[in-house]
Design a protein around this motif. Sequence first.
Motif, PDB file in Angstrom:
ATOM      1  N   GLY A   1      26.044  40.546  53.296  1.00  0.00           N
ATOM      2  CA  GLY A   1      27.159  39.836  52.677  1.00  0.00           C
ATOM      3  C   GLY A   1      27.307  40.167  51.206  1.00  0.00           C
ATOM      4  O   GLY A   1      28.409  40.330  50.694  1.00  0.00           O
ATOM      5  N   ASN A   2      26.191  40.300  50.519  1.00  0.00           N
ATOM      6  CA  ASN A   2      26.216  40.671  49.113  1.00  0.00           C
ATOM      7  C   ASN A   2      26.751  42.083  48.924  1.00  0.00           C
ATOM      8  O   ASN A   2      27.492  42.355  47.987  1.00  0.00           O
ATOM      9  CB  ASN A   2      24.811  40.543  48.512  1.00  0.00           C
ATOM     10  CG  ASN A   2      24.820  40.692  47.016  1.00  0.00           C
ATOM     11  OD1 ASN A   2      25.831  40.484  46.370  1.00  0.00           O
ATOM     12  ND2 ASN A   2      23.688  41.070  46.467  1.00  0.00           N
TER      13      ASN A   2
ATOM     14  N   THR B   1      30.714  42.074  49.823  1.00  0.00           N
ATOM     15  CA  THR B   1      31.599  41.211  49.055  1.00  0.00           C
ATOM     16  C   THR B   1      32.246  42.014  47.936  1.00  0.00           C
ATOM     17  O   THR B   1      31.577  42.751  47.215  1.00  0.00           O
ATOM     18  CB  THR B   1      30.820  40.027  48.463  1.00  0.00           C
ATOM     19  OG1 THR B   1      30.193  39.316  49.526  1.00  0.00           O
ATOM     20  CG2 THR B   1      31.742  39.100  47.702  1.00  0.00           C
ATOM     21  N   ALA B   2      33.561  41.859  47.800  1.00  0.00           N
ATOM     22  CA  ALA B   2      34.287  42.590  46.769  1.00  0.00           C
ATOM     23  C   ALA B   2      33.887  42.082  45.385  1.00  0.00           C
ATOM     24  O   ALA B   2      33.766  40.882  45.160  1.00  0.00           O
ATOM     25  CB  ALA B   2      35.784  42.433  46.973  1.00  0.00           C
ATOM     26  N   ARG B   3      33.688  42.998  44.501  1.00  0.00           N
ATOM     27  CA  ARG B   3      33.375  42.661  43.119  1.00  0.00           C
ATOM     28  C   ARG B   3      34.677  42.472  42.350  1.00  0.00           C
ATOM     29  O   ARG B   3      35.657  43.162  42.604  1.00  0.00           O
ATOM     30  CB  ARG B   3      32.571  43.786  42.457  1.00  0.00           C
ATOM     31  CG  ARG B   3      31.298  44.147  43.200  1.00  0.00           C
ATOM     32  CD  ARG B   3      30.203  43.122  42.914  1.00  0.00           C
ATOM     33  NE  ARG B   3      28.933  43.535  43.449  1.00  0.00           N
ATOM     34  CZ  ARG B   3      28.426  43.117  44.590  1.00  0.00           C
ATOM     35  NH1 ARG B   3      29.098  42.291  45.333  1.00  0.00           N
ATOM     36  NH2 ARG B   3      27.246  43.532  44.997  1.00  0.00           N
TER      37      ARG B   3
END
Length: 136
Positions: A52-53, A56-58
Motif C-alpha cells: 500500500g505504501n 499510494t500516489a505521492r
Amino acid sequence: MARPIILYGIALAAAAFLLEWLNYKHVVHRWSSEFYILCIAVLCVALGIWVGNRLTARPRQPFAHNDAAIAALGISARECEVLAMLAAGHANKVIARHLDISPNTVKTHIARLYEKLEVASRTQAVQKARTLDILP
C-alpha cells in the motif's frame, strides 16, 4: 522492474526457508494452530502495508519553470506564451487572436522555437519543452 521481482523472490525464499526451518511435522505438536494463524496474519498485514505504501500516489510538487533552460536557449517571454498555446493544441490563428498579433508573427515565433529547441514539429517542441521543464 527487476528490483521488485528480486525482492519478491527473496521474500518467497525466506518464507520457504522459515517453513522448512520450523519443520512443520515436529513443531505442530508443540505450538497451537492459533500461533501459526497469528504469524500468517502478521506477515499478510506487513506485506499489505508495504504494498500500500509503494502503490499510494505521492503528492506532486508544484511546477516551477526552468528559468536556466529558458535563458540558455534564448527563449523570449512571448515565445513562451506561444509555446504554452501550442501545448494547449491551439491553431496559429487562435494563438494570433489570443495574443493580439498577426498569424505571420505566430509562424515566425514557432519557427524560432523549432530552431531553439532543435525540433521539427509542434509535438516534438511540446515534448522537449516538457522534458526541459519549460512547460508543466
